[in-house]
Structure formats: C-alpha cells, structure tokens
Design a protein around this motif. Sequence first.
Motif, PDB file in Angstrom:
ATOM      1  N   LEU A 171      41.768  41.789  37.411  1.00 27.86           N
ATOM      2  CA  LEU A 171      42.496  41.287  38.580  1.00 27.86           C
ATOM      3  C   LEU A 171      41.567  40.728  39.651  1.00 27.86           C
ATOM      4  CD1 LEU A 171      45.329  43.925  39.100  1.00 27.86           C
ATOM      5  CD2 LEU A 171      45.627  41.503  38.575  1.00 27.86           C
ATOM      6  N   THR A 172      40.444  41.402  39.879  1.00 20.74           N
ATOM      7  CA  THR A 172      39.543  40.976  40.966  1.00 20.74           C
ATOM      8  C   THR A 172      38.964  39.584  40.731  1.00 20.74           C
ATOM      9  OG1 THR A 172      37.666  42.113  39.909  1.00 20.74           O
ATOM     10  CG2 THR A 172      38.899  43.338  41.589  1.00 20.74           C
ATOM     11  N   HIS A 173      38.964  39.121  39.488  1.00 21.53           N
ATOM     12  CA  HIS A 173      38.419  37.795  39.203  1.00 21.53           C
ATOM     13  C   HIS A 173      39.363  36.667  39.627  1.00 21.53           C
ATOM     14  CE1 HIS A 173      35.591  40.108  36.789  1.00 21.53           C
ATOM     15  NE2 HIS A 173      34.842  39.022  36.712  1.00 21.53           N
ATOM     16  N   PHE A 174      40.569  37.025  40.048  1.00 18.71           N
ATOM     17  CA  PHE A 174      41.538  36.000  40.435  1.00 18.71           C
ATOM     18  C   PHE A 174      41.813  35.989  41.939  1.00 18.71           C
ATOM     19  CE2 PHE A 174      42.382  37.229  36.039  1.00 18.71           C
ATOM     20  CZ  PHE A 174      42.191  36.003  35.423  1.00 18.71           C
ATOM     21  N   PHE A 175      41.073  36.811  42.681  1.00 20.85           N
ATOM     22  CA  PHE A 175      41.158  36.739  44.140  1.00 20.85           C
ATOM     23  C   PHE A 175      40.382  35.499  44.575  1.00 20.85           C
ATOM     24  CE2 PHE A 175      41.674  41.488  43.845  1.00 20.85           C
ATOM     25  CZ  PHE A 175      42.986  41.489  44.289  1.00 20.85           C
ATOM     26  N   ASP A 176      41.087  34.426  44.774  1.00 16.68           N
ATOM     27  CA  ASP A 176      40.437  33.132  45.038  1.00 16.68           C
ATOM     28  C   ASP A 176      41.047  32.493  46.279  1.00 16.68           C
ATOM     29  OD1 ASP A 176      39.106  30.735  44.919  1.00 16.68           O
ATOM     30  OD2 ASP A 176      40.369  29.904  43.331  1.00 16.68           O
ATOM     31  N   ASN A 177      40.198  32.285  47.291  1.00 14.26           N
ATOM     32  CA  ASN A 177      40.677  31.631  48.510  1.00 14.26           C
ATOM     33  C   ASN A 177      40.106  30.220  48.650  1.00 14.26           C
ATOM     34  OD1 ASN A 177      38.017  32.096  49.179  1.00 14.26           O
ATOM     35  ND2 ASN A 177      38.465  33.770  50.607  1.00 14.26           N
ATOM     36  N   GLY A 178      39.596  29.672  47.545  1.00 19.79           N
ATOM     37  CA  GLY A 178      38.977  28.350  47.607  1.00 19.79           C
ATOM     38  C   GLY A 178      39.937  27.226  47.924  1.00 19.79           C
ATOM     39  N   GLY A 197      44.516  34.248  51.767  1.00 17.54           N
ATOM     40  CA  GLY A 197      44.421  33.306  50.654  1.00 17.54           C
ATOM     41  C   GLY A 197      44.028  33.949  49.338  1.00 17.54           C
ATOM     42  N   TYR A 198      43.422  35.143  49.383  1.00  9.30           N
ATOM     43  CA  TYR A 198      43.054  35.835  48.154  1.00  9.30           C
ATOM     44  C   TYR A 198      44.267  36.116  47.263  1.00  9.30           C
ATOM     45  CZ  TYR A 198      38.124  36.881  49.098  1.00  9.30           C
ATOM     46  OH  TYR A 198      36.771  36.789  49.293  1.00  9.30           O
ATOM     47  N   PHE A 202      48.083  34.900  42.724  1.00 12.38           N
ATOM     48  CA  PHE A 202      49.060  35.820  42.135  1.00 12.38           C
ATOM     49  C   PHE A 202      50.493  35.411  42.467  1.00 12.38           C
ATOM     50  CE2 PHE A 202      45.170  38.243  42.907  1.00 12.38           C
ATOM     51  CZ  PHE A 202      44.909  38.695  41.624  1.00 12.38           C
ATOM     52  N   VAL A 203      50.651  34.656  43.547  1.00 13.17           N
ATOM     53  CA  VAL A 203      51.988  34.229  43.967  1.00 13.17           C
ATOM     54  C   VAL A 203      52.387  32.920  43.294  1.00 13.17           C
ATOM     55  CG1 VAL A 203      53.421  33.555  45.933  1.00 13.17           C
ATOM     56  CG2 VAL A 203      51.745  35.396  46.189  1.00 13.17           C
ATOM     57  N   ASN A 204      51.469  31.947  43.281  1.00 16.19           N
ATOM     58  CA  ASN A 204      51.818  30.603  42.817  1.00 16.19           C
ATOM     59  C   ASN A 204      51.261  30.223  41.448  1.00 16.19           C
ATOM     60  OD1 ASN A 204      53.174  30.095  45.282  1.00 16.19           O
ATOM     61  ND2 ASN A 204      51.243  29.551  46.275  1.00 16.19           N
TER      62      ASN A 204
END
Length: 254
Positions: A171-178, A197-198, A202-204
């Motif tokens: 899961l932590t590999h998809f915390f992306d605020n880029g 944004g992290y 997971f939402v979209n």
Amino acid sequence: MISKIVQFIAVMILIFVASVYLTSPLHSVLPMFKFEQIFNRLIMVFTIAAAVIFVLREQLKEGGTGFGREFWRKNGFDFSAPWQKLFWYGFLSGSLAVAFIIVWQVVFGPRYVRSPILLQDIVERFFKGMLSGVVVGIVEEFFFRGFIFNILKKKLHIVLAVLLASAFYSLTHFFDNGQIFIPKNPSFGDAFRLSIGYLEPFVNQWHKIYPQFIGLFIFGAILCLSYLRSKSLFLPIGIHAGAVFAIKFQHSFV
C-alpha cells in the motif's frame, strides 16, 4: 496490540503535521529542491527516525544498552552470521528474478531492446542502480521487516503477520502526491494539499493500481519469508537491493 496501533496512527499524524509545517520554511532556505521533494523527504526521514526511536525504547525496556551489538542483532543485523554471503545471495536472486521478467517481456512483448546501447549510459546506470538498490534495500527492510513485521509477529499468528506486513508494504508504494500542482511560490497550504494528495491514487486510480498491489504484496511476502528463514535482514536486503538494481539498470538495454 490496539494501543500499539493507536500509537502508530498518532505518530504518523504527528509526522504529517510536522512535515506540513516545516516544508515551506525549508523550501525558502533550499529553493534548489522541489517543494514536493522536500515534503516527501521529511516524511521519510521522520518515519525512519520514529521507527529507530521506537525500537530503541523497546530495547531499553528489556534492559538493553542502546545501540550496542545486541540492539542490531535483535533487529535483524546480526554481523556474527555470514551476512555478506546472505546479502550477495539475495542480491543475485533478486536481480536474476527481475532480469527473467524483463527478458520475457522483450521476447514476447511489449518491451524491446534499445538502439544504440551506449557504454557511458551502461556505466552510469550501473553505479546509480547499485547505490539506489543498497540504500532502498537497507532503509525499507529496516522499516518494513525489521520494524513493522517484527512488531506484528510478536503479537499475531505468523501467517497473519506476514499478510498484514506485506499488505502495508504494498500500500505504501501507492501514496503518490506527484499529481498535485505546486505554484511558483508555494505556501503552508500547498504542503497540506500534498499530504491530502497521498490518498488520491486510492480514490481515483484503484482499478489501475490493483495489479501492481498484488505484485508488490507477493514481493513483500517473499521478503518476510526470507527474513524468517534466515533470521537476518541481510537476505531480504540483498533480494530487495538486487531487484531495485535490475529495475534501474534495465533502462541501459530496454
């Protein structure tokens, strides 16, 4: 176990708050770095520092002596074992596994061999890949296997501990605020938007990240099992470092 989870959530909230608060002033002092890069590095540094402090506190509670040999041994860094052999065995296994996948993709698609292949590019990517692999391997294995997994396996059945630790790792590999737009003169509010944004993937984008989540979950489980098997972090560090190296180095050829 519940109290540990509550403490973990509270610490993570504190880390995000501290990172949001410090990113803007640090960016004004270090304008050569991207605003979001400073924010993400603060999250990483604070998280690792919190893990070290927690492990050290537990060690002192058990009558340990701080950062002595026993501290490192209990947390997977047993230098009395053949650690170099474990590391290089893991490195070779990780890099060959990724290389097999790359070759498969080149033979059957959709990857293809680069042209031309440049010697300078090969040398540069080799050393960058080695450095990235070792750093990522040490940092992530200390946190996910030496810290998270060690806590879980003390409180839960070993199978459940492997599953939860691997799911968290993935899961932590998809915390992306880029994807968050940062203006030319960012402020405190922009740092807050980065923290929110992290959650955006997971939402979209959950339908896009699902296959990658499964792959990383399996990889995380392999790393947990290699740690259990060897009773040393050096084997999973080697596997992780080898995989990262191969992923980085492949771009010299494909």
